[in-house]
Design a protein around this motif. Structure first.
Motif, PDB file in Angstrom:
ATOM      1  N   GLU A  16     -30.651 -78.928  74.533  1.00 60.01           N
ATOM      2  CA  GLU A  16     -32.496 -79.562  73.752  1.00 60.01           C
ATOM      3  C   GLU A  16     -32.812 -78.227  74.859  1.00 60.01           C
ATOM      4  OE1 GLU A  16     -35.489 -82.016  73.716  1.00 60.01           O
ATOM      5  OE2 GLU A  16     -33.183 -81.752  72.735  1.00 60.01           O
ATOM      6  N   VAL A  24     -41.504 -75.679  75.749  1.00 59.16           N
ATOM      7  CA  VAL A  24     -41.620 -76.625  74.845  1.00 59.16           C
ATOM      8  C   VAL A  24     -43.277 -76.845  75.151  1.00 59.16           C
ATOM      9  CG1 VAL A  24     -39.975 -76.831  74.108  1.00 59.16           C
ATOM     10  CG2 VAL A  24     -40.971 -78.450  74.942  1.00 59.16           C
ATOM     11  N   ARG A  49     -47.047 -77.384  75.369  1.00 57.79           N
ATOM     12  CA  ARG A  49     -48.340 -76.400  74.477  1.00 57.79           C
ATOM     13  C   ARG A  49     -49.037 -75.061  76.051  1.00 57.79           C
ATOM     14  NH1 ARG A  49     -50.604 -78.632  70.655  1.00 57.79           N
ATOM     15  NH2 ARG A  49     -50.431 -80.026  69.341  1.00 57.79           N
ATOM     16  N   LEU A  55     -46.256 -72.049  75.948  1.00 59.71           N
ATOM     17  CA  LEU A  55     -45.959 -71.608  74.670  1.00 59.71           C
ATOM     18  C   LEU A  55     -47.604 -71.691  73.491  1.00 59.71           C
ATOM     19  CD1 LEU A  55     -43.188 -72.814  72.333  1.00 59.71           C
ATOM     20  CD2 LEU A  55     -43.228 -70.999  73.797  1.00 59.71           C
ATOM     21  N   PRO A  70     -49.492 -70.682  70.234  1.00 61.07           N
ATOM     22  CA  PRO A  70     -49.772 -71.317  69.130  1.00 61.07           C
ATOM     23  C   PRO A  70     -49.277 -70.711  67.986  1.00 61.07           C
ATOM     24  CG  PRO A  70     -51.753 -71.106  69.040  1.00 61.07           C
ATOM     25  CD  PRO A  70     -51.351 -70.607  70.783  1.00 61.07           C
ATOM     26  N   TRP A 129     -35.023 -69.502  67.699  1.00 58.07           N
ATOM     27  CA  TRP A 129     -35.128 -70.389  66.818  1.00 58.07           C
ATOM     28  C   TRP A 129     -35.707 -71.373  67.081  1.00 58.07           C
ATOM     29  CZ3 TRP A 129     -34.258 -65.998  64.971  1.00 58.07           C
ATOM     30  CH2 TRP A 129     -33.277 -65.526  64.724  1.00 58.07           C
ATOM     31  N   GLU A 130     -35.465 -72.225  67.985  1.00 59.41           N
ATOM     32  CA  GLU A 130     -36.016 -73.564  68.580  1.00 59.41           C
ATOM     33  C   GLU A 130     -37.816 -73.067  68.993  1.00 59.41           C
ATOM     34  OE1 GLU A 130     -35.344 -76.396  68.924  1.00 59.41           O
ATOM     35  OE2 GLU A 130     -33.688 -75.580  67.414  1.00 59.41           O
ATOM     36  N   LEU A 131     -37.843 -72.378  69.636  1.00 54.48           N
ATOM     37  CA  LEU A 131     -39.646 -71.949  70.097  1.00 54.48           C
ATOM     38  C   LEU A 131     -40.024 -71.757  68.742  1.00 54.48           C
ATOM     39  CD1 LEU A 131     -39.000 -69.868  73.264  1.00 54.48           C
ATOM     40  CD2 LEU A 131     -39.251 -71.842  72.829  1.00 54.48           C
ATOM     41  N   HIS A 147     -39.508 -73.061  65.546  1.00 54.37           N
ATOM     42  CA  HIS A 147     -39.556 -74.343  64.741  1.00 54.37           C
ATOM     43  C   HIS A 147     -41.042 -75.261  65.150  1.00 54.37           C
ATOM     44  CE1 HIS A 147     -35.411 -73.795  62.905  1.00 54.37           C
ATOM     45  NE2 HIS A 147     -35.997 -73.700  61.905  1.00 54.37           N
ATOM     46  N   ARG A 148     -41.033 -75.014  67.302  1.00 54.14           N
ATOM     47  CA  ARG A 148     -42.242 -75.957  67.235  1.00 54.14           C
ATOM     48  C   ARG A 148     -43.517 -74.945  67.306  1.00 54.14           C
ATOM     49  NH1 ARG A 148     -39.801 -79.037  71.395  1.00 54.14           N
ATOM     50  NH2 ARG A 148     -37.067 -78.633  70.698  1.00 54.14           N
ATOM     51  N   SER A 149     -43.701 -73.078  66.598  1.00 54.36           N
ATOM     52  CA  SER A 149     -44.914 -73.206  67.067  1.00 54.36           C
ATOM     53  C   SER A 149     -44.843 -72.085  65.006  1.00 54.36           C
ATOM     54  CB  SER A 149     -44.651 -71.605  67.695  1.00 54.36           C
ATOM     55  OG  SER A 149     -44.391 -72.389  69.243  1.00 54.36           O
ATOM     56  N   PRO A 150     -45.337 -73.354  64.016  1.00 59.60           N
ATOM     57  CA  PRO A 150     -45.919 -72.874  62.918  1.00 59.60           C
ATOM     58  C   PRO A 150     -45.905 -71.853  62.457  1.00 59.60           C
ATOM     59  CG  PRO A 150     -45.895 -74.800  63.420  1.00 59.60           C
ATOM     60  CD  PRO A 150     -45.498 -74.173  64.347  1.00 59.60           C
TER      61      PRO A 150
END
Length: 70
Positions: free
Chosen positions: A1, A7, A9, A12, A14, A30-32, A34-37
């Protein structure tokens, strides 16, 4: 987690490029991503590190570079 601060807004962007130096397995990057396409990223790791696979769903916007950071 991931920690909520990572995470949030306002932390990070966009889009843009995320560089994870000495990122180990790449989990954080990888997690970042996935959260910022709309972002792309590169993991920088030591040359002697074991090969680090990029998840298939991130292959078009992520990569691994093997360099000595010192």
């Amino acid at each position: 987690e991931l920690h909520p601060t990572l995470v949030a807004r306002d932390v990070l962007a966009p889009s843009g490029r995320i560089v994870d130096v000495a990122g180990g397995t790449g989990y954080l990057l990888w997690e970042l991503l996935h959260r910022s396409p709309d972002a792309s990223g590169v993991l920088v790791e030591r040359p002697e590190a074991a090969p680090i696979p990029v998840p298939d769903d991130l292959a078009d916007r992520a990569g691994v570079v093997y360099r000595d950071m010192f």
